[in-house]
Design an enzyme around this catalytic site. Structure first.
Site, mmCIF file in Angstrom:
data_model
loop_
_atom_site.group_PDB
_atom_site.id
_atom_site.type_symbol
_atom_site.label_atom_id
_atom_site.label_comp_id
_atom_site.label_asym_id
_atom_site.label_seq_id
_atom_site.Cartn_x
_atom_site.Cartn_y
_atom_site.Cartn_z
ATOM 1 N N GLU A 26 31.418 145.938 16.117
ATOM 2 C CA GLU A 26 29.757 146.126 16.223
ATOM 3 C C GLU A 26 29.438 145.941 14.772
ATOM 4 O O GLU A 26 28.152 146.388 14.743
ATOM 5 C CB GLU A 26 29.264 147.064 17.088
ATOM 6 C CG GLU A 26 29.217 148.390 16.342
ATOM 7 C CD GLU A 26 30.467 149.218 16.621
ATOM 8 O OE1 GLU A 26 30.594 150.368 16.054
ATOM 9 O OE2 GLU A 26 31.501 148.782 17.161
ATOM 10 N N ASP A 55 25.552 148.084 11.302
ATOM 11 C CA ASP A 55 26.296 148.685 12.110
ATOM 12 C C ASP A 55 25.452 149.121 13.370
ATOM 13 O O ASP A 55 24.419 149.329 12.892
ATOM 14 C CB ASP A 55 26.956 149.764 11.728
ATOM 15 C CG ASP A 55 27.804 150.592 12.756
ATOM 16 O OD1 ASP A 55 29.099 150.109 13.036
ATOM 17 O OD2 ASP A 55 27.325 151.514 13.430
ATOM 18 N N HIS A 77 31.091 145.672 29.346
ATOM 19 C CA HIS A 77 31.311 144.690 28.298
ATOM 20 C C HIS A 77 30.816 143.513 28.255
ATOM 21 O O HIS A 77 30.480 142.964 27.187
ATOM 22 C CB HIS A 77 32.966 144.447 28.040
ATOM 23 C CG HIS A 77 33.721 145.847 27.754
ATOM 24 N ND1 HIS A 77 33.780 146.115 26.433
ATOM 25 C CD2 HIS A 77 34.348 146.607 28.244
ATOM 26 C CE1 HIS A 77 34.355 147.270 26.328
ATOM 27 N NE2 HIS A 77 34.618 147.556 27.509
ATOM 28 N N ASP A 79 28.765 142.203 24.890
ATOM 29 C CA ASP A 79 28.802 140.846 24.551
ATOM 30 C C ASP A 79 27.451 140.455 24.146
ATOM 31 O O ASP A 79 27.095 139.629 23.603
ATOM 32 C CB ASP A 79 29.872 140.247 25.254
ATOM 33 C CG ASP A 79 30.910 140.443 25.149
ATOM 34 O OD1 ASP A 79 31.584 141.297 24.391
ATOM 35 O OD2 ASP A 79 32.082 139.812 25.974
ATOM 36 N N ASN A 126 28.333 149.572 25.891
ATOM 37 C CA ASN A 126 29.648 149.213 26.466
ATOM 38 C C ASN A 126 30.215 150.139 27.785
ATOM 39 O O ASN A 126 30.413 149.403 28.907
ATOM 40 C CB ASN A 126 30.943 148.854 25.716
ATOM 41 C CG ASN A 126 30.860 147.566 25.247
ATOM 42 O OD1 ASN A 126 30.199 146.781 25.710
ATOM 43 N ND2 ASN A 126 31.479 147.701 23.849
#
Length: 96
Positions: free
Chosen positions: A79, A36, A49, A53, A44
């Site tokens: 994630e 994680d 975003h 990404d 973010n």
């Protein structure tokens, strides 16, 4: 079958793959790692975003470059990444 962003296997495919290896590999070693990305929401929220990404794509690329050909990596959730490592003991998987 594939997550379009990371190009790793998706969660549904991993379920199928796990069922297959579970049936064909009784009494054999399999390590499973769930990763994680800590503080990903901050990335973010702070940088957008598109940057998030990029982080996910780069993380997937790092994982792909690290695992062996017989290993399976997938994007498990937003994630989160899941790795299936056949024939790898807990001791060997820990430094991963």
């Amino acid at each position: 079958m594939y997550d379009p962003l990371t190009e790793l296997m998706n969660r549904n495919y991993i379920y199928e793959y796990f069922q297959h290896i579970k049936m064909s590999r009784s009494n054999r070693v399999l390590s499973v790692i769930l990763c994680d990305l800590d503080y990903f929401k901050i990335v973010n929220d702070t940088y957008g975003h598109d940057c998030g990404d990029y982080v996910l794509k780069k993380t997937a690329q790092l994982i792909k470059n690290k695992i062996r050909p017989q290993d399976m990596a997938s994007r498990w959730g937003g994630e989160e990444f899941l790795l299936l490592l056949p024939e790898m003991s807990e001791e060997s998987a820990l430094p991963f």
